[in-house]
Design an enzyme around this catalytic site. Structure first.
Site, PDB file in Angstrom:
ATOM      1  N   GLU A   1       2.956   7.175  -7.545  1.00  0.00           N
ATOM      2  CA  GLU A   1       3.467   7.354  -8.641  1.00  0.00           C
ATOM      3  C   GLU A   1       4.847   8.349  -8.400  1.00  0.00           C
ATOM      4  OE1 GLU A   1       5.073   6.363 -12.535  1.00  0.00           O
ATOM      5  OE2 GLU A   1       2.798   5.727 -11.575  1.00  0.00           O
TER       6      GLU A   1
ATOM      7  N   SER B   1       5.308   2.865  13.772  1.00  0.00           N
ATOM      8  CA  SER B   1       5.109   1.049  12.515  1.00  0.00           C
ATOM      9  C   SER B   1       4.969   0.032  13.421  1.00  0.00           C
ATOM     10  CB  SER B   1       6.595   0.790  12.094  1.00  0.00           C
ATOM     11  OG  SER B   1       7.453   2.364  11.499  1.00  0.00           O
TER      12      SER B   1
ATOM     13  N   HIS C   1       1.416  -4.328  -0.636  1.00  0.00           N
ATOM     14  CA  HIS C   1       1.476  -3.830   1.265  1.00  0.00           C
ATOM     15  C   HIS C   1       2.246  -2.201   0.754  1.00  0.00           C
ATOM     16  CE1 HIS C   1       2.044  -4.093   4.807  1.00  0.00           C
ATOM     17  NE2 HIS C   1       3.201  -3.372   4.645  1.00  0.00           N
ATOM     18  N   SER C   2       2.699  -2.137   0.545  1.00  0.00           N
ATOM     19  CA  SER C   2       3.648  -1.193  -0.193  1.00  0.00           C
ATOM     20  C   SER C   2       4.253  -0.977  -1.188  1.00  0.00           C
ATOM     21  CB  SER C   2       4.831  -0.636   1.258  1.00  0.00           C
ATOM     22  OG  SER C   2       5.548  -1.773   1.075  1.00  0.00           O
TER      23      SER C   2
HETATM   24  C1  LIG Z   1       5.555  -5.770  15.542  1.00  0.00           C
HETATM   25  C2  LIG Z   1       5.797  -5.052  14.004  1.00  0.00           C
HETATM   26  N1  LIG Z   1       6.137  -6.415  13.773  1.00  0.00           N
HETATM   27  C3  LIG Z   1       6.327  -7.061  12.125  1.00  0.00           C
HETATM   28  C4  LIG Z   1       5.288  -5.850  10.933  1.00  0.00           C
HETATM   29  C5  LIG Z   1       6.271  -5.779  10.054  1.00  0.00           C
HETATM   30  N2  LIG Z   1       4.538  -5.713   8.956  1.00  0.00           N
HETATM   31  C6  LIG Z   1       4.288  -4.222   8.887  1.00  0.00           C
HETATM   32  S1  LIG Z   1       3.020  -4.280   8.069  1.00  0.00           S
HETATM   33  C7  LIG Z   1       2.546  -6.033   8.020  1.00  0.00           C
HETATM   34  C8  LIG Z   1       1.123  -6.289   8.042  1.00  0.00           C
HETATM   35  C9  LIG Z   1       0.299  -5.771   8.935  1.00  0.00           C
HETATM   36  O1  LIG Z   1      -1.040  -6.499   8.404  1.00  0.00           O
HETATM   37  P1  LIG Z   1      -2.049  -6.106   8.679  1.00  0.00           P
HETATM   38  O2  LIG Z   1      -2.212  -5.891  10.050  1.00  0.00           O
HETATM   39  O3  LIG Z   1      -2.986  -6.983   7.992  1.00  0.00           O
HETATM   40  O4  LIG Z   1      -2.420  -4.759   7.923  1.00  0.00           O
HETATM   41  P2  LIG Z   1      -2.841  -3.987   6.591  1.00  0.00           P
HETATM   42  O5  LIG Z   1      -0.956  -3.979   5.657  1.00  0.00           O
HETATM   43  O6  LIG Z   1      -3.257  -5.604   5.729  1.00  0.00           O
HETATM   44  O7  LIG Z   1      -3.534  -3.304   6.605  1.00  0.00           O
HETATM   45  C10 LIG Z   1       3.864  -6.295   8.517  1.00  0.00           C
HETATM   46  C11 LIG Z   1       4.263  -8.148   8.967  1.00  0.00           C
HETATM   47  C12 LIG Z   1       5.512  -4.428  11.917  1.00  0.00           C
HETATM   48  N3  LIG Z   1       5.575  -3.127  11.565  1.00  0.00           N
HETATM   49  N4  LIG Z   1       5.401  -4.752  13.369  1.00  0.00           N
END
Ligand SMILES: Cc1ncc(C[n+]2csc(CCOP(=O)(O)OP(=O)(O)O)c2C)c(N)n1
Ligand SMILES: [Mg+2]
Lengths: 358, 442
Positions: B119, B205, B334-335
């Site tokens: 929030e 990240s 996701h965020s």
């Molecule tokens: C190397 C890399 N590629 C792409 C991203 C962008 N990215 C951030 S989170 C995400 C999805 C991750 O999914 P998952 O591993 O299933 O974790 P969740 O968010 O579902 O917890 C992506 C593509 C990143 N952070 N690092």
């Protein structure tokens, strides 16, 4: 294609500077019904539409590309061209680029998206050791020239280490690939289409700060802008400024400020970083006698160093001051300290003044 | 209560059985390692074998491809049913009242913390946030099954582990605001927590990079003969990265005591697992690396707790990696940069938010045990809410880290190029004070 180039040659010839809401724009007649005012991500989207439409052997893919991509650049493409040509990939950058190289090696155009330039490094080996040397190592029996890798790069104000970086110089050290960075929507569309159709692998970095912010009149048609041709955006006599991408609008502001103090700056958009247009920069520096380069990436080993060295080699006797570089600091890209890290207008202005009064 | 437990076979029992069974296999592995390749194993079948560098392999005249999948999908280990009732006959680790209440309270705390911080981001007070909504049981139950000596390498959706270990709401808020109390010195985006004191590596990240690192960290524990293991968390999407392969293979070959804990929440941003892999999830991949694996219901706190307890015991006693796939659902977007209704159906989200909620399920269980009541609930929620709001208000007012922190920690000492740049920036701040943030002390 030839006619396209000619038409755009006219469109892109800049005389007056027409700064739209953000970013450095190109000049297009606003009353022209063949153009539309769009932002940068929409211009990219248009280019991808055209690329897919004009060549049935072209493909667009990457992480989350199917639903339109996290920056909306691929919106509507899967619906229009089908899931076999526009698709989500597994979350694996080395896979995305390796797959794209294979596709390209079979006479296709593979437009691969890396979600952020910060995440291109798992694909570094595929780009540097594979894509770049595919043609050379096989004696031109094979090539992956149909490969284009798109990746958003650069500062946005809150990206921290891993959503802000400008990794272009790593790729500029690699013979065999081209590196292209557009400054505005119109440039983005024309340069992306050229990159996709160029018979060499291209890494295309998109200034993500400008995705929404930069709005410009963009021709609706299919058009291409030439690679490896720099563009003089602003003519001047006292100092030459060289930059690319989002940084150009910062540099433009510095030029405007400097003009108020009677300093006439020439501003050049390099557009293609390798192979770069030395001649345009050289001619400009021979005229002004001074050079300033600015980029967001850390100053040490940045592409500014290469430009500086080349111009010193070519214009040594004409230079009236040391080449100035106003760049990112030699730290990882920081969050809270971003305003300190960045090469801001005032930093550039200071460097212009001290170079001119050297 | 005792009644309920006695119905189920004890976990220790189960482990003993498993270890005994495994000992036979281990001998066989050892003999291969020692190069004394024996035929013993195959004699019974009277099969001929071929000797390859990796050991003897039986010969068959049948040209048979291994199937791309098992006939049945790998089952999911579960203890509590949807209603929070113990499934009769389930094997699980006993959880006493104190621990259960603590686990429940921390899950609720995580939920409230997420709601309020989210929030705050919506109000523009934070630049970014990301919640663990729907994954509270994986966070808290796995943390509860570890000891504080176990080292955690997180992805980013595991702040509950930190919460369990005692990271305070103020400490969370300090990181989110990147103020001078943030251990990361304001350098990283919100939610990139880390605590050396709490054995929790700082979030990074780039996905999956922590997996091979975990194998290395665990190898160090092994060499130091520590009674501890490593737990590395990652999402379903991250298993597609090359580092997943590297991490599992290294851990198997180096016999690193590490638990690979995959949160299979069905989504990687907009990409569903069906577009991520064609295997039956993650757990079955372990076998190909020579890693013992289990699939568990990630929304069942008791199952997660029991599985991680068992995994930990095997990882440490037997000095080996274990893979755990916790099945769950990313209930949140996701965020704060994402709107998941663009790519998935709202009904699906709602169902997981309500019917399949891991907190509700655990609450039913502790309430049935008479360990918890509505009164406790109201008090707990009120308290935490107040604490989180206070933490935000306090952290928001704390000044940012000093400019010096921009240049420190790039290396152990500040090299001359950075000293020069620091002088340059300080000079610039004097000339253009308005250009720089007022709340960063120069
Ligand atoms: C190397 C890399 N590629 C792409 C991203 C962008 N990215 C951030 S989170 C995400 C999805 C991750 O999914 P998952 O591993 O299933 O974790 P969740 O968010 O579902 O917890 C992506 C593509 C990143 N952070 N690092
Ligand atoms: Mg996921």
């Amino acid at each position: 294609m030839g006619s396209n180039f000619r038409r755009i040659g006219k469109l892109a010839a800049i005389s007056s500077k027409n700064q739209s809401c953000m970013g450095f724009s190109s000049t297009v007649n606003k009353n022209d019904t063949s153009t539309k005012s769009v932002n940068l991500f929409s211009a990219i989207n248009q280019a991808l539409h055209i690329a897919l439409d004009s060549d049935p052997r072209s493909y667009v893919f990457g992480e989350d590309v199917g639903f339109g991509g996290v920056f909306r650049c691929t919106t509507g493409l899967a619906d229009r061209f089908g899931k076999q040509r526009v698709f989500n990939t597994p979350l694996c950058e080395q896979g995305i680029v390796g797959f794209a190289i294979g596709l390209a090696a079979m006479d296709n155009r593979a437009v691969a998206e890396i979600q952020f330039a910060d995440y291109i490094f798992p694909a570094f080996d595929q780009i540097v050791n594979e894509a770049a040397k595919f043609r050379y190592r096989s004696g031109n029996q094979f090539n992956c020239g149909g490969l284009t890798i798109r990746a958003p790069y650069g500062a946005v104000g809150h990206g921290g280490h891993y959503h802000s970086q400008s990794p272009e110089s790593f790729f500029c050290h690699v013979p065999g690939i081209k590196v292209v960075i557009p400054r505005s929507p119109q440039q983005a569309k024309g340069l992306l289409l050229s990159s996709i159709r160029d018979p060499n692998p291209v890494v295309f970095f998109e200034p993500k700060l400008l995705y929404r912010m930069a709005v410009e009149e963009v021709p609706k048609d299919d058009y291409m802008l030439p690679l490896s041709e720099a563009e003089v955006l602003r003519e001047g006599t006292d100092i030459t400024l060289v930059g690319w991408g989002a940084q150009l609008s910062i540099m433009e502001q510095a030029c405007v400020e400097a003009a108020k103090e009677g300093i006439s700056c020439e501003l050049i958009d390099l557009k293609t970083l390798i192979p770069w247009d030395k001649e345009t920069v050289e001619a400009s520096v021979k005229k002004t006698g001074r050079l300033l380069i600015s980029h967001e990436a850390p100053v040490t080993g940045g592409f500014g160093a290469e430009i500086s060295a080349s111009i010193v080699e070519r214009c040594f006797t004409r230079l009236e001051a040391p080449v100035a570089r106003v760049c990112g600091l030699d730290t990882p890209f920081p969050l809270v300290f971003e305003p300190f890290y960045l090469p801001t207008t005032n930093k550039i202005l200071d460097a212009i003044k001290s170079t001119v009064s050297y | 209560m005792e009644m309920l437990f006695s119905k189920s076979r004890s976990l220790t029992h189960f482990l003993q059985y498993y270890t005994k069974k495994y000992a036979v296999q281990q001998r066989c592995f050892e003999s291969i390692k020692a190069g004394e390749l024996q035929l013993d194993n195959y004699n019974e079948d009277d099969q001929q074998t071929l000797n390859f560098p990796g050991g003897r392999i039986p010969i068959t005249t049948r040209m048979k491809f291994i199937s791309e999948s098992f006939e049945k999908r790998l089952p999911c280990y579960r203890v509590l049913d949807d209603d929070g009732d113990l499934i009769p006959g389930s094997i699980f680790e006993q959880v006493k009242k104190g621990l259960a209440v603590n686990m429940y309270s921390t899950m609720v705390a995580l939920q409230i913390m997420d709601t309020i911080f989210y929030e705050a981001q919506r109000q523009g007070r934070l630049s970014f946030y990301l919640t663990s909504t729907g994954e509270e049981a994986i966070n808290i139950a796995s943390a509860a099954a570890l000891t504080s000596d176990d080292i955690v390498l997180p992805q980013y959706r595991e702040p509950g582990v930190l919460l369990w270990r005692g990271f305070t709401l103020e400490e969370f808020a300090d990181q989110l605001f990147g103020n001078k109390n943030d251990y990361g010195k304001g350098r990283q985006m919100p939610i990139h927590y880390g605590s050396n004191k709490l054995n929790y590596f700082t979030v990074s990240s780039p996905l999956a990079t922590q997996l091979p690192q975990a194998a290395g960290v665990a190898y160090s524990l092994k060499m130091d003969k520590k009674e501890a293991c490593v737990v590395v968390y990652f999402g379903d999407g991250s298993t597609s990265e090359g580092d997943f392969h590297a991490g599992l293979n290294f851990a198997a070959v180096m016999e690193s005591p590490v638990i690979f804990l995959c949160r299979n929440n069905g989504w990687a941003i907009s990409t569903p697992v069906t577009e991520q892999f064609r295997s039956d999830g993650i757990a079955i991949k372990g076998q190909a690396y020579g890693i013992r694996s289990i699939r568990v219901d990630g929304n069942d706190a008791l199952a997660v707790y029991s599985a991680i307890r068992a995994a930990r015991q095997m990882a440490i006693k037997e000095q080996r990696p274990i893979l755990v796939e916790a099945m769950t659902y990313r209930v949140s977007h996701h965020s704060t940069s994402d709107d998941s209704t663009k790519y998935r159906c709202v009904k699906e989200i709602e169902q997981w938010r309500t019917e399949k909620n891991p907190i509700t399920r655990f609450r039913k269980w502790i309430q049935r045990n008479d360990w918890w009541g509505d009164q406790n609930e109201t008090e707990l929620r009120g308290n935490i809410r107040k604490q989180v709001v206070e933490a935000i208000q306090t952290a928001e007012k704390v000044e940012k880290p000093p400019l010096r922190d921009l240049f420190g920690d790039v290396y152990d000492k500040i090299p001359s190029n950075l000293q020069e740049q620091e002088r340059f920036i300080r000079d610039s701040t004097k000339r253009y004070p308005k250009e720089y943030p007022f709340n960063v002390p120069v």
